[in-house]
Design an enzyme around this catalytic site. Structure first.
Site, PDB file in Angstrom:
ATOM      1  N   HIS A  69       0.823  -1.204   0.000  1.00 42.00           N
ATOM      2  CA  HIS A  69       0.000   0.000   0.000  1.00 42.00           C
ATOM      3  C   HIS A  69       0.861   1.260   0.000  1.00 42.00           C
ATOM      4  O   HIS A  69       0.564   2.234  -0.699  1.00 42.00           O
ATOM      5  CB  HIS A  69      -0.922  -0.015   1.222  1.00 42.00           C
ATOM      6  N   GLU A  72       2.157   1.846  -3.415  1.00 37.62           N
ATOM      7  CA  GLU A  72       1.100   2.425  -4.258  1.00 37.62           C
ATOM      8  C   GLU A  72       1.121   3.953  -4.160  1.00 37.62           C
ATOM      9  O   GLU A  72       1.010   4.654  -5.174  1.00 37.62           O
ATOM     10  CB  GLU A  72      -0.260   1.895  -3.831  1.00 37.62           C
ATOM     11  N   HIS A  73       1.296   4.484  -2.954  1.00 38.52           N
ATOM     12  CA  HIS A  73       1.386   5.939  -2.772  1.00 38.52           C
ATOM     13  C   HIS A  73       2.604   6.501  -3.507  1.00 38.52           C
ATOM     14  O   HIS A  73       2.516   7.533  -4.185  1.00 38.52           O
ATOM     15  CB  HIS A  73       1.493   6.271  -1.280  1.00 38.52           C
ATOM     16  N   GLU A 149      -4.088   8.045   7.433  1.00 39.71           N
ATOM     17  CA  GLU A 149      -5.157   7.235   6.830  1.00 39.71           C
ATOM     18  C   GLU A 149      -5.540   6.088   7.762  1.00 39.71           C
ATOM     19  O   GLU A 149      -6.723   5.804   7.970  1.00 39.71           O
ATOM     20  CB  GLU A 149      -4.669   6.688   5.488  1.00 39.71           C
TER      21      GLU A 149
END
Length: 448
Positions: A69, A72-73, A149
């Site tokens: 994840h 992905e950023h 997040e």
């Protein structure tokens, strides 16, 4: 009565249309291993371009959870050819939209814009597949974004925290016990070189599937893929070893309290097969997966389903009851129930009522009319979903990314319609068992 009539018509239309789906869809394989799937849809001059990498949190281990994840950023932070922000600027200036998502099984990136921009999508994606620039300052910014997040979705959200805990309770050895976003301690301990190593290991043409749906020519798209992706080198990609989940010796239970929780919540999760785990086992019948899918609809498909009819309106035991089941997964997954008790009802009482409702499938199997209604709902939902280019592409990408043939999408409706009430009874007996159950109770501190 008219909705049921319309749904029955959709069922018929869908079944008739199944053989017609394949001619508009083509698969290509480049010499470097990249797979390209093109589905022509000429209703509007637009196209969806998605690239799927077969890597997600299921490929991670403790110490680096959340790295898929986090990467992905970082994929939006630029290359030498397209520095930070330029990729997104190009898409926006041409009236398109873009995003990305990470799951347990895959990481995907997409653009949706004019079909004349497919070649540009390929140019941009091929560049960042091979030439991503890793900068410490950008990494530190994104890690803080990820931590925020996580705080909003999980740590400061009692329901999110309970769901995370229930999943970790249900899975003892499966990598599905790890949250996609990662454990907080692993995120805080993550380093830039963790992302660089992950990128080098998994981001390669032979670990990627490109899906294009829209107003395009399959032949032209194939030529563009050869032009932009064909020169990328094949890499040695790790193999995910199957994690055989330990057989539970009984129901697992967890009780949580939170000063932030406003209402109690009950989570009940049963370990069940998915289409992906069926592929890796000779002991699981694929029909079980479709039966579980229909079972979820019988219990929680709409206002006329059993949970709503009995638990919420009938006996007023719950104000909310829902089922989650994702048959398109790489490994065994969960058949999860979440519920909020009505005022004056304890979580223990609600659990007994839900268990009784599940076992009632055995004592009072769905009637032929109930099965027809539920199947019509499932079919209509799939037909509506396939009306969207984005959904069409996503279904193809999901199936491919968990090791399934993407053509399975054309068989789904037929497989669902073949399920009988006896099949539902069988899967309840086989999988809805106390020794396969993990239960989590969330209580507001104000109720203690």
């Amino acid at each position: 009565m008219w909705p049921h009539a319309i749904l029955s018509i959709f069922t018929t239309i869908a079944l008739i249309a199944l053989p017609l789906a394949s001619p508009l869809s083509q698969e290509f394989q480049l010499s470097n291993g990249l797979k390209l799937i093109v589905q022509e849809d000429h209703r509007a001059p637009v196209a969806v371009v998605q690239i799927w990498y077969k890597v997600g949190s299921a490929h991670e281990h403790r110490g680096v959870t959340g790295v898929s994840h986090a990467l992905e950023h970082m994929m939006f932070k630029g290359t030498k050819a397209y520095p930070d922000g330029l990729f997104s600027q190009i898409v926006a200036e041409k009236g398109g939209r873009e995003n990305a998502f990470t799951s347990s099984d895959y990481t995907a990136y997409y653009q949706q814009w004019s079909s004349e921009n497919v070649g540009l999508s390929f140019e941009l994606e091929a560049d960042r597949m091979n030439n991503l620039v890793f900068k410490e300052e950008e990494f530190l910014k994104e890690i803080n974004v990820v931590l925020e997040e996580r705080r909003l979705r999980t740590d400061d959200n009692p329901q999110g925290l309970a769901r995370e805990a229930n999943r970790a309770l249900a899975f003892q050895e499966s990598p599905y016990r790890h949250p996609v976003i990662g454990w907080e301690s692993d995120i805080k301990g993550m380093r830039l070189d963790d992302l660089e190593k992950w990128y080098q290991q998994w981001y390669a043409p032979n670990n990627a599937t490109v899906v294009v749906v829209g107003d395009v020519s399959s032949k032209s798209v194939h030529k563009l893929a050869q032009q932009h992706f064909g020169g990328l080198a094949r890499e040695r990609v790790p193999v995910l070893r199957s994690a055989n989940e330990r057989i539970s010796q009984g129901t697992k239970r967890l009780s949580m309290t939170s000063e932030k929780a406003r209402v109690p919540m009950l989570l009940m999760s049963y370990k069940v097969p998915s289409l992906g785990s069926v592929r890796m086992s000779d002991e699981i019948d694929e029909a079980d997966v479709y039966a579980l899918d229909v079972l979820a609809e019988v219990l929680d498909g709409d206002a006329s389903a059993r949970f709503a009819k009995h638990l919420i309106r009938g006996e007023s035991l719950a104000t909310y009851a829902s089922i989650g089941y994702s048959p398109v997964s790489l490994l065994d997954t969960l058949f999860s129930i979440s519920a909020v008790p009505a005022e004056g009802v304890t979580l223990d009482q609600l659990e007994v009522a839900i268990t009784s409702e599940l076992l009632e499938i055995i004592q009072s199997p769905p009637t032929q009319m109930e099965m027809q209604r539920v199947k019509s709902q499932v079919v209509a939902s799939r037909v509506y979903a396939m009306d969207s280019m984005e959904n069409q592409a996503t279904i193809i990408g999901q199936l491919e990314s968990v090791g399934l043939d993407w053509r399975l999408k054309d068989e789904y409706i037929e497989n669902i319609t073949e399920i009988t009430a006896s099949d539902l009874v069988a899967v309840v007996k086989k999988y809805i068992r106390p020794d396969a159950l993990a239960t989590t109770q969330l209580l507001p501190e104000s109720l203690l």
